[in-house]
Design an enzyme around this catalytic site. Structure first.
Site, PDB file in Angstrom:
ATOM      1  N   HIS A 232      -1.086  -1.192  -4.481  1.00  0.00           N
ATOM      2  CA  HIS A 232      -2.366  -0.871  -3.849  1.00  0.00           C
ATOM      3  C   HIS A 232      -2.414   0.627  -3.542  1.00  0.00           C
ATOM      4  CE1 HIS A 232      -5.956  -1.924  -1.446  1.00  0.00           C
ATOM      5  NE2 HIS A 232      -5.542  -0.991  -0.600  1.00  0.00           N
TER       6      HIS A 232
ATOM      7  N   ASP B 231      -6.904  -6.423   3.735  1.00  0.00           N
ATOM      8  CA  ASP B 231      -6.225  -5.127   3.852  1.00  0.00           C
ATOM      9  C   ASP B 231      -6.292  -4.601   5.275  1.00  0.00           C
ATOM     10  OD1 ASP B 231      -5.238  -2.586   3.403  1.00  0.00           O
ATOM     11  OD2 ASP B 231      -6.868  -1.934   2.087  1.00  0.00           O
TER      12      ASP B 231
ATOM     13  N   MET C 147     -11.759  -5.807   4.615  1.00  0.00           N
ATOM     14  CA  MET C 147     -10.941  -4.957   5.475  1.00  0.00           C
ATOM     15  C   MET C 147     -10.697  -5.680   6.798  1.00  0.00           C
ATOM     16  SD  MET C 147     -10.251  -2.368   3.658  1.00  0.00           S
ATOM     17  CE  MET C 147      -9.287  -1.500   4.924  1.00  0.00           C
TER      18      MET C 147
ATOM     19  N   MET D  46     -12.138   4.645  -1.068  1.00  0.00           N
ATOM     20  CA  MET D  46     -12.830   4.846   0.214  1.00  0.00           C
ATOM     21  C   MET D  46     -13.515   6.191   0.113  1.00  0.00           C
ATOM     22  SD  MET D  46      -9.791   3.412   2.603  1.00  0.00           S
ATOM     23  CE  MET D  46      -8.633   3.415   1.252  1.00  0.00           C
TER      24      MET D  46
ATOM     25  N   SER E  26       0.856  -1.191   0.000  1.00  0.00           N
ATOM     26  CA  SER E  26       0.000   0.000   0.000  1.00  0.00           C
ATOM     27  C   SER E  26       0.889   1.238   0.000  1.00  0.00           C
ATOM     28  CB  SER E  26      -0.899   0.010   1.234  1.00  0.00           C
ATOM     29  OG  SER E  26      -1.410   1.313   1.405  1.00  0.00           O
TER      30      SER E  26
ATOM     31  N   ASP F  81      -4.641   3.730  -2.046  1.00  0.00           N
ATOM     32  CA  ASP F  81      -5.769   4.043  -1.160  1.00  0.00           C
ATOM     33  C   ASP F  81      -6.290   5.446  -1.396  1.00  0.00           C
ATOM     34  OD1 ASP F  81      -6.034   1.678   0.546  1.00  0.00           O
ATOM     35  OD2 ASP F  81      -3.946   2.121   1.054  1.00  0.00           O
TER      36      ASP F  81
ATOM     37  N   MET G  57      -8.908   8.200  -0.305  1.00  0.00           N
ATOM     38  CA  MET G  57      -9.801   8.586   0.803  1.00  0.00           C
ATOM     39  C   MET G  57     -10.302  10.003   0.590  1.00  0.00           C
ATOM     40  SD  MET G  57      -7.468   7.230   3.918  1.00  0.00           S
ATOM     41  CE  MET G  57      -6.734   5.590   3.900  1.00  0.00           C
TER      42      MET G  57
ATOM     43  N   HIS H  93      -8.181   1.344  -4.417  1.00  0.00           N
ATOM     44  CA  HIS H  93      -9.150   1.059  -3.345  1.00  0.00           C
ATOM     45  C   HIS H  93      -9.856   2.372  -3.011  1.00  0.00           C
ATOM     46  CE1 HIS H  93      -9.563  -0.023   1.263  1.00  0.00           C
ATOM     47  NE2 HIS H  93     -10.728   0.140   0.672  1.00  0.00           N
TER      48      HIS H  93
END
Ligand code: DX5
Ligand code: ZN
Length: 217
Positions: A33, A177, A138, A68, A9, A35, A37, A66
């Site tokens: 990966h 994750d 998760m 979020m 990540s 992330d 957000m 990913h």
């Protein structure tokens, strides 16, 4: 035996030196990966398109985005154009729109994954298992790197694996994750996972490549 894929990540990387951070794992990682957000779906903001595009220039392995974020459907196209090979969205953010989001991701030629936080019953995503390319479970609450693995996640992985078997799709990878490292990787794989995301365990390690190889082993 299923091949175990390790997905570092980038949230745990040193953003001042993204170039060399990507290079650190380029040869050993299987997937990057990323992330995303938004400060609304999760109480944190990470990074967006410019960073993903920069990583894309350097990454020699597929990028797994990913999301979020609320309204994931709004941003699927841009992440696909930025080079994502896999895009996952939270069931909690999409709910009854989940099928539509999966179809949208597929329409861009990208693999679609559905994600659930630790407090979402696994049964909530069972209706979508026939159509996803992977599932992301998760093992911490989405929002921050460096949290502790929640042990109950193991049963949740096993339950999703059992359902995938029941519907005749045992090959669909389960990605996990949060809080993963060399010490717990084996138990997570044993429960049924085949893609392990690891941020801190890779980038805070003295030797990131050794950390990746240990997890794979
Ligand atoms: C958390 C993120 C994770 C996180 C993992 O919201 O989805 O991908 O970066 O970091 P570690 O491995 O440090 O728990
Ligand atoms: Zn993640």
């Amino acid at each position: 035996m299923t091949k175990i894929l390790i997905a570092p990540s980038m949230l745990a990387a040193d953003f001042l030196h993204l170039d060399s951070e990507v290079e650190k794992v380029n040869a050993y990682a299987d997937i990057f990966h990323l992330d995303i957000m938004d400060g609304t779906f999760v109480p944190n903001i990470s990074f967006g398109f410019p960073v993903v595009e920069a990583i894309a220039k350097k990454a020699r392995k597929p990028m797994d985005v990913h999301l979020m974020i609320v309204n994931p459907e709004k941003y699927v196209e841009r992440f696909a154009k930025a080079g994502a090979a896999m895009i996952s969205f939270h069931f909690e953010a999409a709910r009854e729109k989940s099928e539509e989001v999966i179809e949208l991701i597929h329409s861009h030629g990208v693999k679609a994954g559905i994600v659930i936080n630790p407090d979402c019953p696994v049964q909530a995503i069972f209706p979508y298992l026939p159509m996803v390319d992977f599932v992301l479970i998760m093992s911490v609450f989405a929002g921050f790197g460096g949290q502790k693995f929640i042990p109950e996640s193991l049963e949740r992985i096993a339950a999703v694996k059992a359902e995938l078997r029941r519907i005749g799709r045992p090959e669909v990878p389960i990605e996990v994750d949060g809080g993963i490292g060399p010490a717990n990787a084996a138990s997570i794989v044993e429960a049924g996972a085949s893609i392990l995301v690891a941020g801190s365990a890779v980038f805070k390690a003295e030797d990131p490549s050794a950390a990746i190889e240990k997890m794979r082993g």
